[in-house]
Design a protein around this motif. Structure first.
Motif, mmCIF file in Angstrom:
data_model
loop_
_atom_site.group_PDB
_atom_site.id
_atom_site.type_symbol
_atom_site.label_atom_id
_atom_site.label_comp_id
_atom_site.label_asym_id
_atom_site.label_seq_id
_atom_site.Cartn_x
_atom_site.Cartn_y
_atom_site.Cartn_z
ATOM 1 N N GLU A 141 0.836 -1.208 0.000
ATOM 2 C CA GLU A 141 0.000 0.000 0.000
ATOM 3 C C GLU A 141 0.871 1.259 0.000
ATOM 4 N N ASN A 145 1.667 4.140 -3.129
ATOM 5 C CA ASN A 145 1.537 5.587 -2.923
ATOM 6 C C ASN A 145 2.842 6.300 -3.256
ATOM 7 N N ARG A 157 -6.884 0.726 -7.982
ATOM 8 C CA ARG A 157 -7.136 -0.698 -7.724
ATOM 9 C C ARG A 157 -8.512 -0.792 -7.084
ATOM 10 N N GLN A 160 -8.158 -4.585 -1.626
ATOM 11 C CA GLN A 160 -7.155 -4.317 -0.612
ATOM 12 C C GLN A 160 -5.878 -5.101 -0.897
ATOM 13 N N VAL A 161 -4.751 -4.560 -0.471
ATOM 14 C CA VAL A 161 -3.470 -5.239 -0.665
ATOM 15 C C VAL A 161 -2.781 -5.482 0.681
ATOM 16 N N ASP A 162 -3.573 -5.579 1.734
ATOM 17 C CA ASP A 162 -3.013 -5.793 3.067
ATOM 18 C C ASP A 162 -2.209 -7.093 3.099
#
Length: 203
Positions: A141, A145, A157, A160-162
């Motif tokens: 994340e 950024n 996107r 979520q990319v947690d």
């Protein structure tokens, strides 16, 4: 004899009046003459200073109401009325002008400073412009950024990319290439879109 005495009295009165009239004319002040006068005015509230200048020069000065709240300059020396007025109000927010009845002052309109131009953001062609990118490995994340900030290319996107980490990149890339290199090993893919770049889930 009586007639001659009467004539003498009349002639004496007439000649006396004729002698007094030029003297009286010479003593009357002439307003706003274009001659240098000795001026001595201390710094003080502007309306009072303007009244004092008018008194010393015998020159009517209009527009004094607009001078309220201002302080005059001190003026000492030899000036014409117009020059003295200019010196009195110099850099005090007033301007002067000659009018038919004497002199006049008026307040300068306040002008707002023009806003500083907003610098246009640097735009990159998200597919073709190369840029040196140095972004260490970090949570994905934050890495996305950082890449978007460095390249000025929006990265979108829909998920979520947690729990995912980016791969470190330290080379010259186009924004699209940089994103692909960053996603290596995450199972995610990237593609160029009209508004920038997009991250897609693995197929």
């Amino acid at each position: 004899m009586r007639v001659l005495a009467g004539l003498a009295i009349v002639v004496g009165i007439t000649s006396g009046a004729a002698w007094q009239t030029p003297a009286m004319a010479q003593s009357a002040p002439r307003p706003c003459v274009n001659e240098s006068l000795q001026i001595n005015i201390r710094a003080q509230p502007m309306p009072a200073a303007l009244r004092e200048l008018s008194r010393q020069t015998h020159c009517p000065i209009s527009g004094t109401a607009g001078a309220r709240g201002l302080t005059s300059n001190a003026v000492r020396g030899t000036y014409t009325p117009s020059a003295a007025l200019t010196a009195l109000v110099d850099q005090r927010g007033l301007r002067t002008r000659s009018v038919r009845q004497g002199l006049s002052v008026e307040r300068l309109a306040r002008t707002r400073p023009a806003p500083a131009p907003t610098p246009e953001p640097i735009q990159f062609d998200c597919q073709n412009d190369s840029i040196m990118l140095r972004i260490p490995s970090m949570p994905l994340e934050a890495a996305l950024n950082a890449l978007s900030e460095a390249t000025k290319c929006p990265i979108s996107r829909s998920f979520q990319v947690d729990g995912l980490r980016s791969r470190a990149i330290n080379d010259t890339y186009t924004p699209s290439e940089g994103l692909q290199a960053m996603l290596a090993g995450t199972g995610l893919q990237s593609q160029a879109i009209r508004q920038g770049l997009e991250v897609l889930p693995a197929r």
